[in-house]
Design a protein around this motif. Sequence first.
Motif, PDB file in Angstrom:
ATOM      1  N   UNK A   9       8.252  23.949   0.603  1.00  0.00           N
ATOM      2  CA  UNK A   9       8.160  23.344  -0.722  1.00  0.00           C
ATOM      3  C   UNK A   9       9.215  22.253  -0.759  1.00  0.00           C
ATOM      4  N   UNK A  10       8.864  21.069  -1.236  1.00  0.00           N
ATOM      5  CA  UNK A  10       9.815  19.953  -1.322  1.00  0.00           C
ATOM      6  C   UNK A  10      10.382  19.870  -2.733  1.00  0.00           C
ATOM      7  N   UNK A  11      11.702  19.721  -2.817  1.00  0.00           N
ATOM      8  CA  UNK A  11      12.375  19.479  -4.088  1.00  0.00           C
ATOM      9  C   UNK A  11      13.208  18.215  -3.916  1.00  0.00           C
ATOM     10  N   UNK A  12      12.954  17.212  -4.751  1.00  0.00           N
ATOM     11  CA  UNK A  12      13.740  15.977  -4.730  1.00  0.00           C
ATOM     12  C   UNK A  12      14.959  16.207  -5.615  1.00  0.00           C
ATOM     13  N   UNK A  13      16.151  15.919  -5.073  1.00  0.00           N
ATOM     14  CA  UNK A  13      17.401  16.212  -5.766  1.00  0.00           C
ATOM     15  C   UNK A  13      18.304  14.987  -5.787  1.00  0.00           C
ATOM     16  N   UNK A  16      22.594  16.624  -3.271  1.00  0.00           N
ATOM     17  CA  UNK A  16      22.099  17.403  -2.141  1.00  0.00           C
ATOM     18  C   UNK A  16      23.037  18.558  -1.798  1.00  0.00           C
ATOM     19  N   UNK A  17      24.333  18.310  -1.757  1.00  0.00           N
ATOM     20  CA  UNK A  17      25.296  19.347  -1.365  1.00  0.00           C
ATOM     21  C   UNK A  17      25.311  20.512  -2.353  1.00  0.00           C
ATOM     22  N   UNK A  18      25.258  20.218  -3.653  1.00  0.00           N
ATOM     23  CA  UNK A  18      25.268  21.280  -4.670  1.00  0.00           C
ATOM     24  C   UNK A  18      24.017  22.142  -4.571  1.00  0.00           C
ATOM     25  N   UNK A  19      22.883  21.520  -4.338  1.00  0.00           N
ATOM     26  CA  UNK A  19      21.633  22.275  -4.260  1.00  0.00           C
ATOM     27  C   UNK A  19      21.578  23.087  -2.960  1.00  0.00           C
ATOM     28  N   UNK A  20      22.081  22.542  -1.876  1.00  0.00           N
ATOM     29  CA  UNK A  20      22.172  23.315  -0.632  1.00  0.00           C
ATOM     30  C   UNK A  20      23.029  24.558  -0.870  1.00  0.00           C
ATOM     31  N   UNK A  21      24.196  24.386  -1.476  1.00  0.00           N
ATOM     32  CA  UNK A  21      25.099  25.521  -1.732  1.00  0.00           C
ATOM     33  C   UNK A  21      24.423  26.580  -2.589  1.00  0.00           C
ATOM     34  N   UNK A  22      23.641  26.157  -3.573  1.00  0.00           N
ATOM     35  CA  UNK A  22      22.914  27.072  -4.454  1.00  0.00           C
ATOM     36  C   UNK A  22      21.933  27.925  -3.657  1.00  0.00           C
TER      37      UNK A  22
END
Length: 146
Positions: A9-13, A16-22
């Motif tokens: 599933x693709x999520x455009x953010x 990037x670093x905050x969403x990876x950590x999440x």
Amino acid sequence: MAIQRMDNVLIVVDDLEAVIAFFVEIGMELESKGPLEWRGAERVIGLDEVRQDIAMLRVPDGHGRVELAKFHRPTAIAPEPKDAPANTLGLRRIMFAVDDVEDVVARLRVHGAEMVGEIVQYENIYRLCYICGPEGIIVGLAEQLG
């Protein structure tokens, strides 16, 4: 012809670093991260002069992935309304099976995540909740009981 698997599933953010950590805190594993250098991607997505960084995360069993994309060019477009309710058309959430809902929620709160509603029990089968993470990403968590 049959589907072989759901690949990702693709999520455009934006962050990037905050969403990876999440997603790593949920239990996903970072598989790869870096600039997308394949020019064929422009033909696939129908955009010109694309410059983006991507990260691919996988669930521990390897059977599902989340791809994150940070567009530098062209600039990403924000959807409206920003905090769309659960009955808004389109992709609303991704759900993960977890060992302990309360533990995962507590760890995600450290990353700024907030509960959408509350943790509820569905019969004697699951404990469920929705949590809102960075950039309004909604994740469902399901803990199987018994």
